[in-house]
Design a protein around this motif. Structure first.
Motif: not given
Length: 513
Positions: A163-170, A182-189, A436-444
Motif C-alpha cells: 500500500a505504501m509503495n503504491q501510495g508513493c507512486a501515486l 527489498i521485497s516483492d511488496y516494494h515493487k508496485h511502481g 494506497a490512495a489514502r496514503l497518497a491523499n495524506y501526502i498531497l
C-alpha cells in the motif's frame, strides 16, 4: 411462535447480515477483521467528543499522537473535511515550545480549483538536487519533499508495504525500504530509498558481511533511486537486533539472504567500516559502483562523530550525499522502554546540533538534509524545513494514513488493522489498493498545507521560509526560533543558486497546471 422468538430471530438475522457485509467490504480493516463488534469503535469515535468533555481525556492529551493529530491525518487520507471549528483548543500560552508562524502582511495568493495555475497534485520538489554536489551519475531532484521513512517488510505486513509503495507512486514520492531488504511488496511502481543496516540484508555474504556482487544485483532488481546507510535509529539507537528463527520464513530468508529457520542477528555497528574515514570510503565506493546518491541515517547522541564528519568533509573530497537525522522520540521499531524514552536527542535538539556542526565547518550546503521524527504535520514540517531540512520522512503518520489506530501493539504481532503484523487473518483486512490512495491523499494534503503556509509567509516554496518567520512561545515569553536553536543569519536556507532554481521550478509548475 411467540413475539419474542421472532424478535430474537430478527436480531440474529440482522447481525448475520452485518457480519457478512463487514467481512466482504474492503474500506475498513477493523470491520473486516472484527465483524459486528468493530462497529463499536466507530460509535465511540463518533460520540467521543461529547464524552471527553466530561469523563475522559482532551483532544491534545494522548501520546504519541494526540486525537486532534490523528483526526487530521484520517480526514486528510480519506479526503474528508479536515478543518476544525470554533477556534483552537490548544492552550497557546501554557504549552512549552509552542510553534507560532509569523505570516507576511503581503502573502502570496494560492490558486483554487478552476483558477489558472491550480495544481491538484500540489507538487513540491526538493530545493536541492540529491547527489548534485558530488556530481553523481544518477543525481536527481526528488519530486516530493514528503516521503515515507524506513519501515521494513517483516515489521510491517506485506499488504501495508505494498500500500505504501503504491501510495508513493501515486503521490510522486519515495518509499524507504527499511533495513529488512527489498521485497516483492516494494515493487508496485514506487521509487525506493534502499536502506542498508548492519545486517546487510539483500547484500550480504553467507557470513553476514557486505557483498558488492549481491548489492549490485539488488539495486538492479528494483526502482532504487538512492542508498541510505543506517548507523542508528530513533526507536533504539545504539542497539542491534535479533530476528528469531521462528520468524525466518522462506520468503524472509530469500529477501534478506539468510538461512531459513535460524536466528538472524543485526549487530549494533557496521562491519564494513569502523570510523568516519572508512565510512566515507564506503559511501564513495557504493556511489562509484552505482552512480546513485548515497547517504547516512542516524539518531544523535555524542557529537564527536558529527564534528569529525564535518571536518573530513571540508578537508577531503569525500562526503555523504544526504544525512537523515532521526529523532529520539522513537518510531515504528519496537524497543526497550528505556531506549525509547531516554536514549538519543529529540529531533529539534539533535538536528540543530548536527546542522550547527556542519555549518561551522562551512559544509552544510554540500548535503541534502532529511528530517524524521514526528514531523508529518504542517507546522512541525515547516519548522524542520526552516531549520535546514530539505525533505521530510514520515513513518507513523503514514501508518495512520493507511489505517493504524495507535493501538500500540506493533511489538506483539497482533496489530488489529493489519498494518504491523504477519497474521494472515489480520492482514487480509488491509486492502492495499484502497489504502494506497489514502496514503497518497495524506501526502498531497501535507504538501498542500505546507504550500499554504509558505504562501502565507510570502514565499513560493516552504524551504524558502526563513527561521526568522517562526517563534517559539514559552508561557508569555516569545523567542525567535533562530535564537532558540543558536543559528546564524541565513542558516537553514538553501544556497542562493538553489533558491533561484526552485523558485523557477515552482513558477513552471504553475504555468503548466
Amino acid at each position: 411462535m411467540s413475539t419474542w422468538i421472532w424478535v430474537v430471530l430478527g436480531v440474529v438475522a440482522f447481525l448475520c447480515a452485518v457480519a457478512i457485509y463487514d467481512v466482504t467490504q474492503r474500506k475498513r480493516a477493523i470491520l473486516r477483521n472484527f465483524p459486528v463488534i468493530g462497529h463499536f469503535r466507530y460509535i465511540f469515535e463518533m460520540v467521543g467528543p461529547e464524552l471527553r468533555q466530561y469523563i475522559v481525556t482532551g483532544n491534545d492529551e494522548e501520546r504519541p499522537f494526540s486525537r486532534d493529530q490523528r483526526r487530521w491525518v484520517y480526514a486528510s487520507a480519506k479526503k474528508d473535511n479536515n478543518y476544525f471549528g470554533f477556534g483552537t483548543d490548544n492552550d497557546l500560552e501554557r504549552t512549552p515550545g509552542y510553534i507560532i508562524i509569523r505570516h507576511a502582511m503581503f502573502p502570496l495568493t494560492m490558486p483554487h480549483p478552476g483558477q489558472p495555475g491550480y495544481d491538484p497534485a500540489y507538487r513540491l520538489p526538493s530545493a536541492k538536487i540529491l547527489g548534485g554536489k558530488r556530481k553523481r551519475a544518477r543525481a536527481f531532484r526528488p519530486a516530493s519533499i514528503i516521503n515515507t521513512s524506513a519501515m521494513s517488510y517483516g515489521s510491517l505486513s506485506g499488504n501495508a508495504v505494498a500500500a505504501m509503495n503504491q501510495g508513493c507512486a501515486l503521490a510522486g514520492a519515495m518509499q524507504n525500504t527499511g533495513e529488512g531488504g527489498i521485497s516483492d511488496y516494494h515493487k508496485h511502481g514506487g521509487d525506493l530509498m534502499w536502506q542498508i543496516g548492519t545486517g546487510y540484508f539483500g547484500c550480504r555474504t553467507d557470513r553476514g558481511n557486505f557483498s558488492m556482487e549481491r548489492f549490485l544485483e539488488t539495486v538492479a532488481s528494483a526502482r532504487v533511486r538512492c542508498i541510505e546507510l543506517k548507523l542508528s535509529q530513533g526507536a533504539k539507537p545504539g542497539m542491534g537486533g535479533l530476528l528469531p528463527a521462528a520468524k525466518v520464513t522462506p520468503e524472509i530468508a530469500r529477501i534478506r539472504g539468510v538461512p531459513v529457520g535460524k536466528d538472524v542477528a543485526s549487530p549494533a555497528a557496521h562491519s564494513a567500516f569502523s570510523d568516519v574515514s572508512s565510512m566515507l570510503d564506503f559511501v564513495e565506493r557504493l556511489a562509484d559502483a552505482t552512480g546513485l546518491p548515497v547517504g547516512i541515517k542516524s539518531a544523535v547522541g555524542e557529537m564527536a562523530f558529527w564534528h569529525e564528519l564535518a571536518r573530513q568533509m571540508r578537508q577531503t573530497n569525500r562526503a555523504p550525499d544526504f544525512i537523515t537525522i532521526d529523532g529520539g522520540e522513537g518510531g515504528t521499531g519496537a524497543a526497550p522502554l528505556v531506549f525509547s524514552d531516554h536514549v538519543a536527542l529529540p529531533w529539534k535538539l539533535g538536528f540543530s546540533s548536527v546542522y550547527r556542526a556542519l555549518a561551522e565547518e562551512g559544509v552544510h550546503e554540500d548535503v541534502v538534509f532529511i528530517g524524521s521524527g514526528k514531523l508529518g504535520f504542517p507546522e512541525s514540517a515547516l519548522l524542520a524545513l526552516a531549520m535546514g531540512a530539505d525533505m521530510i520522512a514520515v513513518a507513523r503518520e503514514a501508518m495512520l494514513a493507511i489505517g493504524c489506530i495507535q493501538a500500540q501493539a506493533c511489538h506483539t504481532g497482533h496489530c488489529p488493522t493489519g498494518v504491523a503484523t504477519q497474521n494472515r487473518w489480520l492482514m487480509r483486512g488491509l486492502d492495499p489498493t484502497l489504502k494506497a490512495a489514502r496514503l497518497a491523499n495524506y501526502i498531497l494534503t501535507l504538501r498542500k498545507d505546507l504550500l499554504q503556509l509558505a504562501h502565507a509567509c510570502g514565499q513560493p516554496h516552504p524551504a524558502l521560509v526563513p527561521l526568522d518567520s517562526i517563534d517559539i512561545i514559552e508561557g508569555l515569553v516569545r523567542r525567535p526560533a533562530r535564537e532558540v536553536f543558536g543559528y546564524q543569519p541565513a542558516w537553514g536556507l538553501p544556497p542562493d543558486e538553489d533558491r533561484e532554481l526552485i523558485t523557477s521550478v515552482m513558477a513552471e509548475h504553475r504555468l503548466a497546471a
